[in-house]
Design a protein around this motif. Structure first.
Motif, mmCIF file in Angstrom:
data_model
loop_
_atom_site.group_PDB
_atom_site.id
_atom_site.type_symbol
_atom_site.label_atom_id
_atom_site.label_comp_id
_atom_site.label_asym_id
_atom_site.label_seq_id
_atom_site.Cartn_x
_atom_site.Cartn_y
_atom_site.Cartn_z
ATOM 1 N N GLY A 1 1.946 -41.796 21.045
ATOM 2 C CA GLY A 1 2.756 -41.943 20.031
ATOM 3 C C GLY A 1 2.607 -40.714 18.905
ATOM 4 O O GLY A 1 3.054 -40.385 17.834
ATOM 5 N N GLN A 2 1.615 -39.497 19.267
ATOM 6 C CA GLN A 2 1.744 -38.326 18.680
ATOM 7 C C GLN A 2 2.671 -37.315 18.952
ATOM 8 O O GLN A 2 3.064 -37.238 19.764
ATOM 9 C CB GLN A 2 -0.007 -37.581 19.210
ATOM 10 C CG GLN A 2 -1.087 -38.073 18.392
ATOM 11 C CD GLN A 2 -2.189 -37.080 18.746
ATOM 12 O OE1 GLN A 2 -2.612 -36.687 20.019
ATOM 13 N NE2 GLN A 2 -2.916 -36.588 17.675
ATOM 14 N N GLU A 3 2.975 -36.829 17.530
ATOM 15 C CA GLU A 3 3.954 -35.755 17.692
ATOM 16 C C GLU A 3 3.261 -34.123 18.006
ATOM 17 O O GLU A 3 2.253 -33.969 17.470
ATOM 18 C CB GLU A 3 4.660 -35.686 16.514
ATOM 19 C CG GLU A 3 5.336 -36.849 16.305
ATOM 20 C CD GLU A 3 6.333 -36.891 15.153
ATOM 21 O OE1 GLU A 3 7.508 -37.122 15.004
ATOM 22 O OE2 GLU A 3 5.820 -36.486 14.106
ATOM 23 N N VAL A 4 3.961 -33.356 18.639
ATOM 24 C CA VAL A 4 3.552 -31.889 18.849
ATOM 25 C C VAL A 4 4.708 -31.184 18.851
ATOM 26 O O VAL A 4 5.853 -31.487 19.557
ATOM 27 C CB VAL A 4 2.724 -32.105 20.307
ATOM 28 C CG1 VAL A 4 3.660 -32.332 21.377
ATOM 29 C CG2 VAL A 4 2.230 -30.377 20.453
ATOM 30 N N ILE B 1 1.486 -27.112 17.938
ATOM 31 C CA ILE B 1 0.861 -27.632 16.599
ATOM 32 C C ILE B 1 1.052 -29.041 16.602
ATOM 33 O O ILE B 1 2.093 -29.617 16.899
ATOM 34 C CB ILE B 1 1.870 -27.075 15.590
ATOM 35 C CG1 ILE B 1 2.075 -25.529 15.732
ATOM 36 C CG2 ILE B 1 0.909 -27.361 14.369
ATOM 37 C CD1 ILE B 1 2.845 -24.851 14.841
ATOM 38 N N TRP B 2 -0.080 -29.701 16.539
ATOM 39 C CA TRP B 2 -0.095 -31.221 16.761
ATOM 40 C C TRP B 2 0.227 -31.935 15.567
ATOM 41 O O TRP B 2 -0.456 -31.366 14.549
ATOM 42 C CB TRP B 2 -1.477 -31.611 17.421
ATOM 43 C CG TRP B 2 -1.390 -31.189 19.055
ATOM 44 C CD1 TRP B 2 -1.803 -29.941 19.475
ATOM 45 C CD2 TRP B 2 -1.140 -32.110 19.892
ATOM 46 N NE1 TRP B 2 -1.453 -29.996 20.818
ATOM 47 C CE2 TRP B 2 -1.061 -31.458 21.120
ATOM 48 C CE3 TRP B 2 -0.592 -33.330 20.007
ATOM 49 C CZ2 TRP B 2 -0.738 -31.899 22.424
ATOM 50 C CZ3 TRP B 2 -0.424 -34.028 21.229
ATOM 51 C CH2 TRP B 2 -0.461 -33.282 22.544
ATOM 52 N N GLY B 3 0.461 -33.381 15.361
ATOM 53 C CA GLY B 3 0.489 -34.078 14.466
ATOM 54 C C GLY B 3 1.776 -33.819 13.124
ATOM 55 O O GLY B 3 2.660 -33.149 13.731
ATOM 56 N N ASP B 4 1.488 -34.206 12.015
ATOM 57 C CA ASP B 4 2.494 -34.482 11.142
ATOM 58 C C ASP B 4 2.818 -32.766 10.689
ATOM 59 O O ASP B 4 3.917 -32.516 10.306
ATOM 60 C CB ASP B 4 1.965 -35.177 10.015
ATOM 61 C CG ASP B 4 2.853 -35.497 9.076
ATOM 62 O OD1 ASP B 4 4.241 -35.853 9.352
ATOM 63 O OD2 ASP B 4 2.893 -35.317 7.759
ATOM 64 N N ARG B 5 1.626 -31.914 10.717
ATOM 65 C CA ARG B 5 1.877 -30.709 10.281
ATOM 66 C C ARG B 5 3.103 -29.937 11.329
ATOM 67 O O ARG B 5 3.702 -29.313 10.632
ATOM 68 C CB ARG B 5 0.644 -30.015 10.566
ATOM 69 C CG ARG B 5 0.351 -28.526 9.728
ATOM 70 C CD ARG B 5 -0.851 -28.071 9.585
ATOM 71 N NE ARG B 5 -0.800 -26.723 9.502
ATOM 72 C CZ ARG B 5 -1.593 -26.012 10.416
ATOM 73 N NH1 ARG B 5 -2.295 -26.608 11.498
ATOM 74 N NH2 ARG B 5 -1.335 -24.736 10.443
ATOM 75 N N GLY B 6 2.844 -30.423 12.558
ATOM 76 C CA GLY B 6 3.696 -29.593 13.583
ATOM 77 C C GLY B 6 5.184 -30.182 13.448
ATOM 78 O O GLY B 6 6.088 -29.322 13.290
#
Length: 94
Positions: free
Chosen positions: A22-25, A49-54
């Motif tokens: 479920g992690q976004e990249v 770039i991983w997570g919400d920042r990406g």
């Protein structure tokens, strides 16, 4: 751990995907030139770039734009060629 600072041009718009957990990249390619004239060459780096920042930055990472990236370098191999991957910790327009 190898930390690198790269400046170059974005090779294509950033793509956002989700992992099985479920992690976004957000991922994109960065072209970094070295040398000049007949000795000029280009190295390509796959940046993530991983997570919400990406996810938030992906809409601003567009093909042809200049970008500076700081992150952890991992060198692998794909089809007999070196493959450079960077897990970005800092991303700045240039």
């Amino acid at each position: 751990m190898q930390i690198v600072f790269l400046t170059g041009r974005i090779g294509g718009d950033a793509e956002v995907r989700s992992t099985n957990s479920g992690q976004e990249v957000a991922s994109f390619n960065l072209a970094v030139d070295q040398g000049w004239g007949e000795r000029k060459s280009t190295n390509w780096y796959r940046v993530s770039i991983w997570g919400d920042r990406g996810r938030k930055l992906a809409g601003h990472i567009l093909k042809g734009n200049k970008l500076a990236v700081t992150g952890e370098l991992e060198i692998g191999e794909y089809n007999g060629k070196p493959q450079y991957n960077v897990r970005a910790s800092e991303v700045d327009p240039w």
